[in-house]
Scaffold this motif. Sequence first.
Motif, PDB file in Angstrom:
ATOM      1  N   VAL A 154      -8.017 -10.076  -8.396  1.00 53.16           N
ATOM      2  CA  VAL A 154      -7.825  -8.837  -9.141  1.00 53.16           C
ATOM      3  C   VAL A 154      -6.395  -8.360  -8.892  1.00 53.16           C
ATOM      4  O   VAL A 154      -5.895  -8.442  -7.770  1.00 53.16           O
ATOM      5  N   GLN A 155      -5.736  -7.906  -9.964  1.00 51.09           N
ATOM      6  CA  GLN A 155      -4.350  -7.468  -9.870  1.00 51.09           C
ATOM      7  C   GLN A 155      -4.194  -6.095 -10.500  1.00 51.09           C
ATOM      8  O   GLN A 155      -4.918  -5.739 -11.429  1.00 51.09           O
ATOM      9  N   TYR A 156      -3.195  -5.368  -9.986  1.00 52.26           N
ATOM     10  CA  TYR A 156      -2.905  -4.039 -10.515  1.00 52.26           C
ATOM     11  C   TYR A 156      -1.412  -3.802 -10.397  1.00 52.26           C
ATOM     12  O   TYR A 156      -0.791  -4.237  -9.430  1.00 52.26           O
ATOM     13  N   LYS A 157      -0.842  -3.116 -11.381  1.00 46.82           N
ATOM     14  CA  LYS A 157       0.579  -2.761 -11.293  1.00 46.82           C
ATOM     15  C   LYS A 157       0.753  -1.318 -11.747  1.00 46.82           C
ATOM     16  O   LYS A 157       0.027  -0.831 -12.615  1.00 46.82           O
ATOM     17  N   THR A 158       1.729  -0.660 -11.122  1.00 41.52           N
ATOM     18  CA  THR A 158       1.973   0.746 -11.443  1.00 41.52           C
ATOM     19  C   THR A 158       3.414   1.120 -11.142  1.00 41.52           C
ATOM     20  O   THR A 158       4.067   0.492 -10.316  1.00 41.52           O
ATOM     21  N   ASP A 159       3.854   2.177 -11.816  1.00 41.12           N
ATOM     22  CA  ASP A 159       5.142   2.773 -11.505  1.00 41.12           C
ATOM     23  C   ASP A 159       4.984   4.268 -11.234  1.00 41.12           C
ATOM     24  O   ASP A 159       5.957   4.983 -11.062  1.00 41.12           O
ATOM     25  N   SER A 160       3.748   4.723 -11.154  1.00 38.79           N
ATOM     26  CA  SER A 160       3.439   6.128 -10.914  1.00 38.79           C
ATOM     27  C   SER A 160       3.477   6.444  -9.417  1.00 38.79           C
ATOM     28  O   SER A 160       2.879   5.724  -8.606  1.00 38.79           O
ATOM     29  N   GLN A 161       4.144   7.521  -9.058  1.00 37.68           N
ATOM     30  CA  GLN A 161       4.259   7.925  -7.657  1.00 37.68           C
ATOM     31  C   GLN A 161       2.889   8.286  -7.063  1.00 37.68           C
ATOM     32  O   GLN A 161       2.604   7.955  -5.924  1.00 37.68           O
ATOM     33  N   GLN A 162       2.039   8.960  -7.830  1.00 37.24           N
ATOM     34  CA  GLN A 162       0.707   9.337  -7.351  1.00 37.24           C
ATOM     35  C   GLN A 162      -0.150   8.101  -7.091  1.00 37.24           C
ATOM     36  O   GLN A 162      -0.865   8.028  -6.088  1.00 37.24           O
ATOM     37  N   GLU A 163      -0.086   7.144  -7.996  1.00 37.20           N
ATOM     38  CA  GLU A 163      -0.867   5.932  -7.810  1.00 37.20           C
ATOM     39  C   GLU A 163      -0.337   5.105  -6.640  1.00 37.20           C
ATOM     40  O   GLU A 163      -1.110   4.428  -5.965  1.00 37.20           O
ATOM     41  N   LEU A 164       0.960   5.174  -6.387  1.00 37.44           N
ATOM     42  CA  LEU A 164       1.515   4.462  -5.235  1.00 37.44           C
ATOM     43  C   LEU A 164       0.919   4.991  -3.937  1.00 37.44           C
ATOM     44  O   LEU A 164       0.593   4.223  -3.035  1.00 37.44           O
ATOM     45  N   ARG A 165       0.749   6.291  -3.850  1.00 42.94           N
ATOM     46  CA  ARG A 165       0.145   6.890  -2.649  1.00 42.94           C
ATOM     47  C   ARG A 165      -1.308   6.446  -2.489  1.00 42.94           C
ATOM     48  O   ARG A 165      -1.761   6.147  -1.393  1.00 42.94           O
ATOM     49  N   LYS A 166      -2.040   6.408  -3.599  1.00 41.13           N
ATOM     50  CA  LYS A 166      -3.436   5.971  -3.546  1.00 41.13           C
ATOM     51  C   LYS A 166      -3.526   4.498  -3.157  1.00 41.13           C
ATOM     52  O   LYS A 166      -4.390   4.108  -2.374  1.00 41.13           O
TER      53      LYS A 166
END
Length: 78
Positions: free
Chosen positions: A49-61
């Motif tokens: 399973v893979q996930y990518k993000t550039d959101s600061q809130q999601e980085l914390r999670k």
Amino acid sequence: MVYVELLDDFEKMAERIYLNSPMKTRCTMKYDHSNTCLKVKVTDDRACVQYKTDSQQELRKLEKLISNMMKHMASGER
């Protein structure tokens, strides 16, 4: 490989992979500078399973999720 769209779904799937085979599960993080996003992958060689993000809130999670998984992996708990 396909990326999961929602962080909640990624968390559930990553935990399920770990609980199914805790001794074979690996977790990797990679920062893609050209796309300015963090990519996270959890696999046990059968499921991935893979996930990518550039959101600061999601980085914390994601940081919290990875930290919890690493604690479990290091302690040998299920």
